[in-house]
Motif scaffolding. Structure first.
Motif, short mmCIF file in Angstrom:
data_model
loop_
_atom_site.label_atom_id
_atom_site.label_comp_id
_atom_site.label_asym_id
_atom_site.label_seq_id
_atom_site.Cartn_x
_atom_site.Cartn_y
_atom_site.Cartn_z
N LEU A 40 0.81 -1.21 0.00
CA LEU A 40 0.00 0.00 0.00
C LEU A 40 0.85 1.26 0.00
O LEU A 40 0.43 2.29 -0.51
N ALA A 41 2.05 1.17 0.59
CA ALA A 41 2.90 2.36 0.66
C ALA A 41 3.11 2.95 -0.73
O ALA A 41 3.26 4.16 -0.89
N HIS A 42 3.09 2.09 -1.77
CA HIS A 42 3.29 2.58 -3.13
C HIS A 42 2.01 3.17 -3.71
O HIS A 42 2.02 3.82 -4.74
N MET A 43 0.89 2.90 -3.10
CA MET A 43 -0.39 3.32 -3.67
C MET A 43 -1.02 4.48 -2.91
O MET A 43 -2.05 4.99 -3.31
N ILE A 44 -0.40 4.87 -1.81
CA ILE A 44 -0.98 5.93 -0.98
C ILE A 44 -0.19 7.20 -1.15
O ILE A 44 1.04 7.17 -1.11
N SER A 45 -0.88 8.31 -1.36
CA SER A 45 -0.15 9.57 -1.28
C SER A 45 -0.83 10.47 -0.26
O SER A 45 -2.05 10.50 -0.14
N ILE A 46 0.02 11.14 0.49
CA ILE A 46 -0.46 12.06 1.51
C ILE A 46 -0.25 13.47 0.94
O ILE A 46 0.82 13.77 0.43
N ARG A 47 -1.28 14.27 0.99
CA ARG A 47 -1.16 15.65 0.50
C ARG A 47 -1.97 16.58 1.40
O ARG A 47 -2.82 16.11 2.18
N LEU A 48 -1.72 17.89 1.25
CA LEU A 48 -2.53 18.87 1.98
C LEU A 48 -3.96 18.78 1.48
O LEU A 48 -4.19 18.58 0.27
N ALA A 49 -4.91 18.90 2.38
CA ALA A 49 -6.32 18.88 1.98
C ALA A 49 -6.67 20.19 1.29
O ALA A 49 -6.07 21.24 1.59
N ASN A 50 -7.60 20.14 0.36
CA ASN A 50 -8.11 21.39 -0.23
C ASN A 50 -9.63 21.44 -0.03
O ASN A 50 -10.24 20.47 0.41
N GLU A 51 -10.20 22.59 -0.37
CA GLU A 51 -11.62 22.81 -0.05
C GLU A 51 -12.53 21.76 -0.68
O GLU A 51 -13.55 21.39 -0.10
N ARG A 52 -12.15 21.26 -1.83
CA ARG A 52 -12.99 20.25 -2.51
C ARG A 52 -13.07 18.95 -1.71
O ARG A 52 -14.03 18.20 -1.83
N ASP A 53 -12.05 18.69 -0.90
CA ASP A 53 -12.06 17.45 -0.09
C ASP A 53 -13.11 17.50 1.02
O ASP A 53 -13.56 16.45 1.49
N ALA A 54 -13.46 18.72 1.44
CA ALA A 54 -14.28 18.86 2.67
C ALA A 54 -15.57 18.06 2.60
O ALA A 54 -16.01 17.50 3.62
N THR A 55 -16.18 17.95 1.43
CA THR A 55 -17.46 17.24 1.34
C THR A 55 -17.29 15.73 1.61
O THR A 55 -18.24 15.08 2.02
N LEU A 56 -16.09 15.21 1.36
CA LEU A 56 -15.88 13.76 1.50
C LEU A 56 -15.58 13.33 2.93
O LEU A 56 -15.73 12.17 3.29
N CYS A 109 -3.57 -0.57 7.71
CA CYS A 109 -2.62 -0.69 6.59
C CYS A 109 -1.52 0.38 6.67
O CYS A 109 -0.79 0.58 5.70
N GLY A 110 -1.44 1.09 7.78
CA GLY A 110 -0.37 2.07 7.94
C GLY A 110 -0.73 3.48 7.49
O GLY A 110 0.12 4.38 7.52
N ILE A 111 -1.98 3.71 7.11
CA ILE A 111 -2.35 5.05 6.61
C ILE A 111 -2.38 6.06 7.76
O ILE A 111 -1.90 7.19 7.63
N GLY A 112 -2.91 5.63 8.93
CA GLY A 112 -2.92 6.52 10.09
C GLY A 112 -1.50 6.94 10.46
O GLY A 112 -1.22 8.12 10.69
N ARG A 113 -0.61 5.98 10.46
CA ARG A 113 0.80 6.24 10.77
C ARG A 113 1.40 7.23 9.77
O ARG A 113 2.12 8.17 10.16
N ALA A 114 1.08 7.08 8.49
CA ALA A 114 1.62 7.98 7.46
C ALA A 114 1.07 9.40 7.65
O ALA A 114 1.80 10.39 7.45
N LEU A 115 -0.19 9.52 8.04
CA LEU A 115 -0.76 10.86 8.27
C LEU A 115 -0.10 11.53 9.48
O LEU A 115 0.19 12.73 9.46
N ILE A 116 0.14 10.74 10.53
CA ILE A 116 0.79 11.32 11.72
C ILE A 116 2.23 11.72 11.39
O ILE A 116 2.71 12.77 11.82
N ASP A 117 2.90 10.93 10.56
CA ASP A 117 4.24 11.30 10.08
C ASP A 117 4.20 12.63 9.35
O ASP A 117 5.08 13.48 9.51
N ALA A 118 3.18 12.81 8.51
CA ALA A 118 3.05 14.06 7.74
C ALA A 118 2.85 15.24 8.70
O ALA A 118 3.47 16.31 8.52
#
Ligand SMILES: CC(C)(COP(=O)(O)OP(=O)(O)OC[C@H]1O[C@@H](n2cnc3c(N)ncnc32)[C@H](O)[C@@H]1OP(=O)(O)O)[C@@H](O)C(=O)NCCC(=O)NCCS
Length: 187
Positions: free
Chosen positions: A15-31, A109-118
């Motif tokens: 999954l590490a290869h399939m996940i990207s962490i980025r800054l949220a933008n306003e369009r994300d807010a609805t999700l 799958c390590g996504i929480g960990r990756a967000l905390i790293d960010a």
């Protein structure tokens, strides 16, 4: 893909290869409210905290405000879109994490960990000396998980006025305060 059990290392590497962490933008807010709702399903396994799964989540407006003036990251899974978020704000003594939520289908799958790293890298880049958060004591994906990520549970005497106020507000909002704790990770 072969899934080797909960939190299996090969699944995480895949999954590490399939996940990207980025800054949220306003369009994300609805999700994001729906992602938090889904994330809370895990609490149906937790004795006495099952109701958290049906509790209120951050509103779209709250997400917009944190995206505009706070710290807000999302995790995007290739072919699926946004599956998780972390938000918080920089205070005089710490980057305080208000919420981390991973869609129930993608937990472990390590996504929480990756967000905390960010969040941690963001704090370091901005000269902030610690991360703080409040969470449930003894729930496997809360206090013990954050301890494994380097957070320490704070005694009452070491909370400071800000974290004391956060815990007090949570109590007023109906959270069982005896089961809550504040944690800090020095950077
Ligand atoms: C907390 C949360 C964000 C973690 O995200 P995640 O992507 O699942 O996290 P990771 O894959 O990095 O790690 C999950 C950890 O929880 C533990 N865990 C998850 N589900 C578990 C379960 N049912 N029983 C025991 N441990 C569990 C795993 O052992 C793992 O810890 P490890 O990496 O040290 O082995 C996610 O579980 C979530 O959205 N929970 C609901 C909302 C919530 O509690 N948010 C935190 C508010 S402070």
């Amino acid at each position: 893909m072969t899934v080797i059990g909960h939190g299996g290392r090969s699944l995480r590497q895949f999954l590490a290869h399939m996940i990207s962490i980025r800054l949220a933008n306003e369009r994300d807010a609805t999700l994001l409210p729906e992602i938090e709702r889904s994330s809370g399903e895990i609490f149906r396994q937790s004795d006495g905290l099952e109701w958290i799964a049906d509790d209120d989540v951050q509103s779209e407006a709250q997400h917009r405000a944190l995206i505009a003036t706070g710290v807000a990251f999302v995790a995007e899974l290739e072919g699926r879109g946004v599956v998780a978020f972390l938000n918080g704000e920089v205070t005089p003594d710490a980057l305080h994490i208000w919420q981390v939520a991973v869609h129930r289908d993608q937990q472990g799958c390590g996504i929480g960990r990756a967000l905390i790293d960010a969040a941690q890298h963001h704090a370091i880049r901005h000269g902030v000396s610690s991360l703080t958060l409040t969470t449930f004591r003894k729930v496997p994906w809360n206090e013990p998980y954050y301890q494994r990520l380097g957070f320490m549970t704070l005694d009452h005497g070491h909370l400071g006025a800000r974290l004391e106020a956060v815990l007090q507000a949570e109590g007023q909002a109906g959270l069982p305060i005896a089961r809550r704790c504040a944690m800090r990770k020095p950077l």
